[in-house]
Design a protein around this motif. Structure first.
Motif, PDB file in Angstrom:
ATOM      1  N   HIS A  62      -6.251  -4.900   0.247  1.00 37.43           N
ATOM      2  CA  HIS A  62      -5.295  -4.812  -0.854  1.00 37.43           C
ATOM      3  C   HIS A  62      -3.972  -4.294  -0.296  1.00 37.43           C
ATOM      4  CE1 HIS A  62      -6.604  -0.652  -0.481  1.00 37.43           C
ATOM      5  NE2 HIS A  62      -5.569  -0.284  -1.217  1.00 37.43           N
ATOM      6  N   VAL A  63      -2.960  -4.284  -1.133  1.00 39.45           N
ATOM      7  CA  VAL A  63      -1.665  -3.757  -0.699  1.00 39.45           C
ATOM      8  C   VAL A  63      -1.622  -2.280  -1.084  1.00 39.45           C
ATOM      9  CG1 VAL A  63       0.838  -3.907  -0.948  1.00 39.45           C
ATOM     10  CG2 VAL A  63      -0.543  -5.988  -0.960  1.00 39.45           C
ATOM     11  N   ASN A  64      -1.785  -1.436  -0.088  1.00 37.80           N
ATOM     12  CA  ASN A  64      -1.748   0.001  -0.332  1.00 37.80           C
ATOM     13  C   ASN A  64      -0.309   0.482  -0.352  1.00 37.80           C
ATOM     14  OD1 ASN A  64      -2.265  -0.787   2.517  1.00 37.80           O
ATOM     15  ND2 ASN A  64      -1.752   1.337   2.934  1.00 37.80           N
ATOM     16  N   GLU A  65      -0.002   1.322  -1.336  1.00 35.83           N
ATOM     17  CA  GLU A  65       1.369   1.818  -1.478  1.00 35.83           C
ATOM     18  C   GLU A  65       1.694   2.906  -0.468  1.00 35.83           C
ATOM     19  OE1 GLU A  65       2.536   2.777  -5.446  1.00 35.83           O
ATOM     20  OE2 GLU A  65       1.561   0.998  -6.278  1.00 35.83           O
ATOM     21  N   GLU A  66       0.686   3.674  -0.072  1.00 33.77           N
ATOM     22  CA  GLU A  66       0.889   4.748   0.899  1.00 33.77           C
ATOM     23  C   GLU A  66       0.005   4.497   2.112  1.00 33.77           C
ATOM     24  OE1 GLU A  66       1.931   8.808  -1.158  1.00 33.77           O
ATOM     25  OE2 GLU A  66       0.041   8.032  -1.934  1.00 33.77           O
ATOM     26  N   ALA A  67       0.506   4.878   3.249  1.00 22.81           N
ATOM     27  CA  ALA A  67      -0.237   4.685   4.495  1.00 22.81           C
ATOM     28  C   ALA A  67      -1.504   5.532   4.509  1.00 22.81           C
ATOM     29  CB  ALA A  67       0.648   5.074   5.676  1.00 22.81           C
ATOM     30  N   GLY A  68      -2.513   5.043   5.215  1.00 23.27           N
ATOM     31  CA  GLY A  68      -3.736   5.809   5.401  1.00 23.27           C
ATOM     32  C   GLY A  68      -3.465   7.137   6.080  1.00 23.27           C
ATOM     33  N   SER A  69      -2.469   7.178   6.950  1.00 20.31           N
ATOM     34  CA  SER A  69      -2.135   8.433   7.634  1.00 20.31           C
ATOM     35  C   SER A  69      -1.719   9.505   6.630  1.00 20.31           C
ATOM     36  CB  SER A  69      -1.039   8.197   8.676  1.00 20.31           C
ATOM     37  OG  SER A  69       0.107   7.636   8.086  1.00 20.31           O
TER      38      SER A  69
END
Length: 121
Positions: A62-69
């Motif tokens: 999906h398109v995540n708004e915030e990075a996993g980091s």
């Protein structure tokens, strides 16, 4: 003990049943606010693309708004006893994301194959 699934890197949602991961998600914020700081957080994965955990929009699902980091930083700040289990030996080559996760988790990635190898020499 509570458990949640996520794919490759932690983002804004987790789930309890992998087969229902697209319909029955729990917001990661809810997890962060529900469980006290003395809980331990343990993750296990080997990733193959740095974008997945380093940039917004990097998830393959999906398109995540915030990075996993960003989410990993929140987890380590909320749960000081966080560890990431890396199932791949360094001899097989550290992938870009594995290196990023190790840095983000302040060297709390286990097992640390480099240190074991250097101690054995």
């Amino acid at each position: 003990m509570e458990y949640f699934y996520f794919h490759n890197c932690l983002y804004e949602g987790v789930w309890k049943q992998n087969k229902r991961r697209f319909t029955d998600r729990t917001p990661t914020w809810d997890v962060l606010h529900k469980y006290p700081h003395d809980y331990k957080w343990c993750s296990s994965a080997t990733l193959d693309e740095p974008l997945r955990d380093h940039g917004a929009g990097g998830s393959v699902e999906h398109v995540n708004e915030e990075a996993g980091s960003v989410w990993l930083e929140r987890i380590t700040r909320t749960y000081p006893h966080t560890v990431w289990l890396n199932p791949v030996a360094r001899a097989l080559g550290l992938l870009g994301s594995t290196t990023i996760i190790r840095r983000l988790l302040s060297e709390r990635m286990l097992p640390d194959h480099d240190r074991k190898a250097s101690k054995a020499r």
